[in-house]
Design an enzyme around this catalytic site. Structure first.
Site, short mmCIF file in Angstrom:
data_model
loop_
_atom_site.label_atom_id
_atom_site.label_comp_id
_atom_site.label_asym_id
_atom_site.label_seq_id
_atom_site.Cartn_x
_atom_site.Cartn_y
_atom_site.Cartn_z
N ASN A 10 42.77 -110.29 0.08
CA ASN A 10 44.22 -110.43 -0.06
C ASN A 10 44.88 -110.07 1.28
O ASN A 10 44.70 -108.96 1.78
CB ASN A 10 44.69 -109.48 -1.19
CG ASN A 10 46.18 -109.55 -1.41
OD1 ASN A 10 46.96 -109.54 -0.46
ND2 ASN A 10 46.59 -109.60 -2.66
N HIS A 13 49.35 -107.90 3.12
CA HIS A 13 49.89 -106.83 3.94
C HIS A 13 49.86 -107.14 5.44
O HIS A 13 50.50 -106.43 6.22
CB HIS A 13 49.27 -105.50 3.57
CG HIS A 13 49.66 -105.15 2.16
ND1 HIS A 13 50.98 -104.98 1.80
CD2 HIS A 13 48.94 -105.04 1.02
CE1 HIS A 13 51.05 -104.76 0.49
NE2 HIS A 13 49.83 -104.78 0.00
N HIS A 46 50.00 -113.34 -2.61
CA HIS A 46 50.92 -113.14 -3.73
C HIS A 46 52.32 -113.56 -3.29
O HIS A 46 52.92 -112.91 -2.44
CB HIS A 46 50.89 -111.66 -4.14
CG HIS A 46 51.69 -111.34 -5.36
ND1 HIS A 46 51.64 -110.11 -5.95
CD2 HIS A 46 52.56 -112.07 -6.11
CE1 HIS A 46 52.45 -110.09 -7.01
NE2 HIS A 46 53.02 -111.27 -7.11
N ARG A 48 55.64 -113.29 -4.11
CA ARG A 48 56.49 -112.50 -5.02
C ARG A 48 57.87 -113.11 -5.14
O ARG A 48 58.35 -113.78 -4.22
CB ARG A 48 56.61 -111.05 -4.52
CG ARG A 48 55.31 -110.27 -4.58
CD ARG A 48 55.56 -108.81 -4.27
NE ARG A 48 56.18 -108.14 -5.40
CZ ARG A 48 55.52 -107.36 -6.26
NH1 ARG A 48 54.24 -107.12 -6.10
NH2 ARG A 48 56.15 -106.81 -7.28
N ARG A 52 58.83 -110.49 -0.47
CA ARG A 52 58.80 -109.33 0.45
C ARG A 52 57.70 -109.46 1.50
O ARG A 52 57.78 -108.84 2.54
CB ARG A 52 58.64 -108.02 -0.33
CG ARG A 52 57.31 -107.86 -1.00
CD ARG A 52 57.17 -106.49 -1.62
NE ARG A 52 57.99 -106.32 -2.80
CZ ARG A 52 57.74 -105.41 -3.73
NH1 ARG A 52 56.73 -104.56 -3.57
NH2 ARG A 52 58.49 -105.31 -4.81
N GLU A 73 48.50 -115.51 -6.30
CA GLU A 73 48.98 -114.61 -7.34
C GLU A 73 50.47 -114.85 -7.52
O GLU A 73 51.19 -114.99 -6.52
CB GLU A 73 48.77 -113.15 -6.93
CG GLU A 73 47.34 -112.75 -6.79
CD GLU A 73 47.22 -111.34 -6.22
OE1 GLU A 73 48.24 -110.72 -5.89
OE2 GLU A 73 46.08 -110.88 -6.10
N THR A 104 51.80 -104.33 -7.85
CA THR A 104 51.70 -104.77 -9.26
C THR A 104 51.14 -103.61 -10.09
O THR A 104 49.96 -103.29 -10.01
CB THR A 104 50.78 -106.01 -9.36
OG1 THR A 104 51.14 -106.91 -8.32
CG2 THR A 104 50.92 -106.68 -10.69
N GLU A 154 41.37 -111.37 -14.41
CA GLU A 154 41.14 -110.35 -13.39
C GLU A 154 41.50 -109.01 -14.02
O GLU A 154 42.63 -108.81 -14.47
CB GLU A 154 41.99 -110.61 -12.14
CG GLU A 154 41.75 -109.54 -11.07
CD GLU A 154 42.36 -109.89 -9.71
OE1 GLU A 154 42.47 -111.09 -9.37
OE2 GLU A 154 42.71 -108.95 -8.99
N HIS A 193 42.54 -104.41 -7.42
CA HIS A 193 43.71 -103.56 -7.23
C HIS A 193 43.29 -102.13 -6.89
O HIS A 193 42.58 -101.48 -7.64
CB HIS A 193 44.65 -103.52 -8.44
CG HIS A 193 46.06 -103.19 -7.99
ND1 HIS A 193 46.46 -101.91 -7.74
CD2 HIS A 193 47.09 -104.00 -7.70
CE1 HIS A 193 47.72 -101.95 -7.33
NE2 HIS A 193 48.12 -103.20 -7.29
N1 PXP Z 1 44.58 -108.43 -7.49
C1 PXP Z 1 45.87 -108.58 -7.91
C2 PXP Z 1 46.13 -109.42 -9.11
C3 PXP Z 1 46.93 -107.99 -7.20
O1 PXP Z 1 48.20 -108.15 -7.62
C4 PXP Z 1 46.63 -107.26 -6.02
C5 PXP Z 1 47.76 -106.69 -5.21
O2 PXP Z 1 48.53 -107.71 -4.70
C6 PXP Z 1 45.29 -107.15 -5.63
C7 PXP Z 1 44.29 -107.72 -6.39
C8 PXP Z 1 44.89 -106.43 -4.38
O3 PXP Z 1 45.20 -105.08 -4.50
P1 PXP Z 1 45.02 -104.13 -3.22
O4 PXP Z 1 45.95 -104.65 -2.18
O5 PXP Z 1 45.41 -102.79 -3.76
O6 PXP Z 1 43.59 -104.22 -2.80
#
Ligand code: PXP
Length: 240
Positions: A10, A13, A46, A48, A52, A73, A104, A154, A193
């Site tokens: 992901n 960030h 994601h 959103r 953001r 996402e 989330t 998931e 997550h």
């Molecule tokens: N899976 C889903 C569905 C999420 O919403 C997120 C956060 O955007 C992640 C995985 C990844 O989480 P993290 O950034 O905490 O590894």
């Protein structure tokens, strides 16, 4: 025999860093390319409702440039569903969203929102996208996902990542049980997550897990070693 776990990286960030200054760097196409070079099996973003981090243009651009699978996402929001139908990601993971949350926070109530989710799951599936539902590791939610015809779920590992002591044991058991039960329902089970190179270890012996989606800890580690190496390190941490 445990099958190898896949890693979805992901990159939200990296976009957070860009949006913090409203500039055009770091370049997300390049971040994704480095993640793929490091061994990512797919890239997760994601979009959103409040935009953001990931922006609409990122979704369209990355769709053209990724060489692995795109997992988008998103909330079940008509405007974003329209974008997903246009972009046709390989996978869409439907997540709950609250504007004020830092991330989330909970799973989607697939059972409670069954009627609202049904047309979205059907439309995305008919458009060639594999739909996943981001749910708590609970049987009721897995049953609702299977009934909705989503091929993937998931499991939200946020509660696991924050737990300690007996609660941690209960969360690990819940993830084991949910993955096994999901497999009996014909679901492909992913998880994600709050996972790090350390806390991922107790999850590696869950037989029915397919893909882990991990973002924040990889991007944080990348500050020290670079994106490609950070992904390599996470791939190694997820080996079983
Ligand atoms: N899976 C889903 C569905 C999420 O919403 C997120 C956060 O955007 C992640 C995985 C990844 O989480 P993290 O950034 O905490 O590894």
């Amino acid at each position: 025999m445990l099958t190898p776990l896949k890693l979805g990286v992901n990159i939200d960030h990296a976009a957070t860093l860009r949006q913090a200054r409203g500039v055009d760097y770091p370049n997300l196409v390049e971040i994704a390319r480095l993640a793929e070079r490091g061994g990512a099996d797919g890239i997760t973003i994601h979009l959103r409702e409040d935009r953001r981090h990931i922006q609409d243009a990122d979704v369209y651009t990355l769709r053209k440039t990724l060489t692995t699978r795109m997992n988008l996402e998103m909330a079940n929001n008509p405007e974003i569903v329209r974008i997903a139908l246009e972009v046709r990601p390989d996978e869409v993971c439907l997540v709950p969203e609250r504007r004020q949350e830092l991330t989330t926070e909970g799973g989607l109530d697939a059972a409670g929102q069954f009627d609202a989710l049904r047309p979205t799951v059907a439309a995305l599936a008919a458009n060639g996208t594999h739909v996943s539902l981001f749910i708590a590791p609970e049987r009721k939610q897995l049953e609702a996902a299977a009934e909705l015809g989503a091929p993937y779920v998931e499991l939200h590992t946020g509660a696991y990542a924050n737990a300690t002591g007996d609660e941690l044991k209960r969360e690990v058991e819940a993830l084991h049980d949910a993955a096994a039960y999901g497999a009996t329902l014909g679901l492909r089970v992913n998880a994600g997550h709050g996972l790090t190179m350390t806390n991922v270890k107790p999850l590696l012996d869950i037989p029915n897990l397919d893909t882990l989606n991990i973002g924040h800890s990889i991007i944080a580690h990348a500050l020290f070693v670079g994106v490609e190496q950070a992904v390599r390190d996470m791939v190694a941490a997820c080996a079983r």
